[in-house]
Design a protein around this motif. Structure first.
Motif, PDB file in Angstrom:
ATOM      1  N   ARG A   1      13.459   3.152  -6.521  1.00 46.36           N
ATOM      2  CA  ARG A   1      13.816   2.641  -5.362  1.00 46.36           C
ATOM      3  C   ARG A   1      15.263   1.976  -5.728  1.00 46.36           C
ATOM      4  N   ILE A   2      16.256   2.090  -4.699  1.00 41.64           N
ATOM      5  CA  ILE A   2      17.523   1.155  -5.018  1.00 41.64           C
ATOM      6  C   ILE A   2      17.703   0.452  -3.660  1.00 41.64           C
ATOM      7  N   LEU A   3      18.069  -0.756  -4.129  1.00 42.14           N
ATOM      8  CA  LEU A   3      18.289  -1.637  -3.019  1.00 42.14           C
ATOM      9  C   LEU A   3      20.050  -2.060  -3.243  1.00 42.14           C
ATOM     10  N   LEU A   4      20.532  -1.984  -2.154  1.00 43.95           N
ATOM     11  CA  LEU A   4      22.109  -2.651  -2.342  1.00 43.95           C
ATOM     12  C   LEU A   4      22.128  -3.990  -1.726  1.00 43.95           C
ATOM     13  N   SER A   5      22.605  -4.928  -2.700  1.00 47.34           N
ATOM     14  CA  SER A   5      23.089  -6.263  -2.546  1.00 47.34           C
ATOM     15  C   SER A   5      24.632  -6.306  -2.104  1.00 47.34           C
ATOM     16  N   LYS A   6      24.897  -7.416  -1.373  1.00 49.83           N
ATOM     17  CA  LYS A   6      26.235  -7.774  -1.240  1.00 49.83           C
ATOM     18  C   LYS A   6      27.095  -6.546  -0.181  1.00 49.83           C
ATOM     19  N   THR A   7      26.331  -6.115   0.563  1.00 48.76           N
ATOM     20  CA  THR A   7      26.824  -5.035   1.259  1.00 48.76           C
ATOM     21  C   THR A   7      27.914  -5.509   2.304  1.00 48.76           C
ATOM     22  N   ASP A   8      27.625  -6.604   2.471  1.00 48.24           N
ATOM     23  CA  ASP A   8      28.655  -7.505   3.583  1.00 48.24           C
ATOM     24  C   ASP A   8      29.879  -7.686   3.017  1.00 48.24           C
ATOM     25  N   LEU A   9      30.219  -7.490   1.781  1.00 49.35           N
ATOM     26  CA  LEU A   9      31.413  -7.728   1.213  1.00 49.35           C
ATOM     27  C   LEU A   9      32.380  -6.455   1.081  1.00 49.35           C
ATOM     28  N   ILE A  10      31.573  -5.193   1.466  1.00 47.33           N
ATOM     29  CA  ILE A  10      32.492  -3.883   1.463  1.00 47.33           C
ATOM     30  C   ILE A  10      32.389  -3.301   2.828  1.00 47.33           C
ATOM     31  N   SER A  11      33.396  -2.508   2.978  1.00 50.58           N
ATOM     32  CA  SER A  11      33.413  -1.679   4.238  1.00 50.58           C
ATOM     33  C   SER A  11      32.430  -0.690   4.546  1.00 50.58           C
ATOM     34  N   ALA A  12      31.956  -0.201   5.605  1.00 47.68           N
ATOM     35  CA  ALA A  12      31.119   1.027   5.743  1.00 47.68           C
ATOM     36  C   ALA A  12      31.487   2.097   5.125  1.00 47.68           C
ATOM     37  N   GLY A  13      32.746   2.474   5.028  1.00 52.16           N
ATOM     38  CA  GLY A  13      33.232   3.682   4.245  1.00 52.16           C
ATOM     39  C   GLY A  13      33.088   3.353   2.983  1.00 52.16           C
ATOM     40  N   GLU A  14      33.182   2.293   2.084  1.00 51.04           N
ATOM     41  CA  GLU A  14      32.954   1.891   0.786  1.00 51.04           C
ATOM     42  C   GLU A  14      31.310   2.232   0.448  1.00 51.04           C
ATOM     43  N   GLN A  15      30.386   1.631   1.540  1.00 54.65           N
ATOM     44  CA  GLN A  15      29.272   1.802   1.389  1.00 54.65           C
ATOM     45  C   GLN A  15      28.750   3.281   1.215  1.00 54.65           C
ATOM     46  N   GLU A  16      29.137   4.087   2.186  1.00 59.68           N
ATOM     47  CA  GLU A  16      28.872   5.374   2.130  1.00 59.68           C
ATOM     48  C   GLU A  16      29.479   6.095   0.748  1.00 59.68           C
ATOM     49  N   GLN A  17      30.502   5.745   0.131  1.00 58.35           N
ATOM     50  CA  GLN A  17      30.932   6.554  -1.031  1.00 58.35           C
ATOM     51  C   GLN A  17      29.971   5.984  -2.188  1.00 58.35           C
ATOM     52  N   LEU A  18      29.710   4.691  -2.081  1.00 59.80           N
ATOM     53  CA  LEU A  18      28.784   4.298  -3.171  1.00 59.80           C
ATOM     54  C   LEU A  18      27.434   4.802  -2.977  1.00 59.80           C
ATOM     55  N   LYS A  19      26.886   4.919  -1.750  1.00 60.32           N
ATOM     56  CA  LYS A  19      25.467   5.678  -1.599  1.00 60.32           C
ATOM     57  C   LYS A  19      25.653   7.126  -2.352  1.00 60.32           C
ATOM     58  N   ALA A  20      26.711   7.806  -1.909  1.00 56.46           N
ATOM     59  CA  ALA A  20      26.856   9.376  -2.381  1.00 56.46           C
ATOM     60  C   ALA A  20      26.860   9.398  -3.963  1.00 56.46           C
ATOM     61  N   ARG A  21      27.731   8.405  -4.640  1.00 54.69           N
ATOM     62  CA  ARG A  21      27.624   8.395  -6.067  1.00 54.69           C
ATOM     63  C   ARG A  21      26.319   7.894  -6.579  1.00 54.69           C
ATOM     64  N   LEU A  22      25.625   7.138  -6.041  1.00 58.99           N
ATOM     65  CA  LEU A  22      24.112   6.845  -6.551  1.00 58.99           C
ATOM     66  C   LEU A  22      23.124   7.873  -6.230  1.00 58.99           C
ATOM     67  N   VAL A  23      23.466   8.774  -5.208  1.00 58.75           N
ATOM     68  CA  VAL A  23      22.477   9.872  -4.948  1.00 58.75           C
ATOM     69  C   VAL A  23      22.840  10.901  -6.148  1.00 58.75           C
ATOM     70  N   LYS A  24      24.052  11.244  -6.453  1.00 55.45           N
ATOM     71  CA  LYS A  24      24.505  12.027  -7.477  1.00 55.45           C
ATOM     72  C   LYS A  24      23.777  11.675  -8.810  1.00 55.45           C
TER      73      LYS A  24
END
Length: 191
Positions: A160-183
């Protein structure tokens, strides 16, 4: 002829994540919630203990009790030794816990910790590694994943992966990070 049921193994969760991801904050939250569960917590020796002093009832060098019935200990030597001591104390009714959480240091490769449960027969017969939870600092994840093999391994070993400090980045950056983590780890759900 029936065989006696074997006692259920004690579930163990490994809590990992790179430096500053929020492992100790999450652990303090778990320990302070009124969930009614009794945890033994193993904190890696390389980091500050970081458990809120208000939660501690009494302490000695390696093992300390929390005011909610949880037990914590620091790894000053071998994880196998600590798990063996916890088992012995539990079987002697000196400690009462239902689960274990192991908080690794931010620089830890979770592989050797996980291997402990598969390579040591005594540990594997008593404990069940039920999950590796990796916290990822959303603000600094890209740099950490680019620069540090340990951060990559923590994501790779995660159940399981939990993202912390998501309030410090934009929704677009969150989606990019999630895509990288899924890869990097397509089987671990991301929250």
């Amino acid at each position: 002829m029936t065989t006696p049921a074997s006692p259920a193994k004690i579930p163990v969760t490994v809590l990992t994540g790179y430096l500053g991801a929020g492992k100790t904050t999450l652990l303090n939250r778990i320990l302070s919630e009124p969930h009614g569960k009794k945890y033994a917590v193993i904190v890696n020796e390389f980091g500050e203990i970081g458990i809120d002093n208000e939660l501690v009832v009494n302490a000695d060098e390696e093992v300390f009790e929390m005011n909610n019935g949880c037990i914590c200990c620091t790894v000053r030597g071998d994880l196998v030794r600590i798990l063996g001591e916890l088992r012995a104390k539990r079987e002697a009714n000196e400690l009462d816990f239902e689960r274990i959480i192991i908080e690794t240091t931010g620089m830890a490769d979770p592989g050797p910790v996980a291997q402990t449960f598969f390579m040591d027969e005594d540990i594997g017969s008593y404990y069940l590694l039920d999950s590796i939870v990796t916290l990822v600092d959303a603000k600094h994840a890209d740099q950490q994943l680019d620069d540090f093999r340990e951060a990559q391994e923590q994501v790779g070993f995660a159940d399981r992966i939990l993202l912390s400090k998501t309030d410090l980045i934009s929704a677009g950056e969150q989606e990019q990070l999630k895509a990288r983590l899924v890869k990097m780890n397509p089987r671990a759900p991301i929250k």
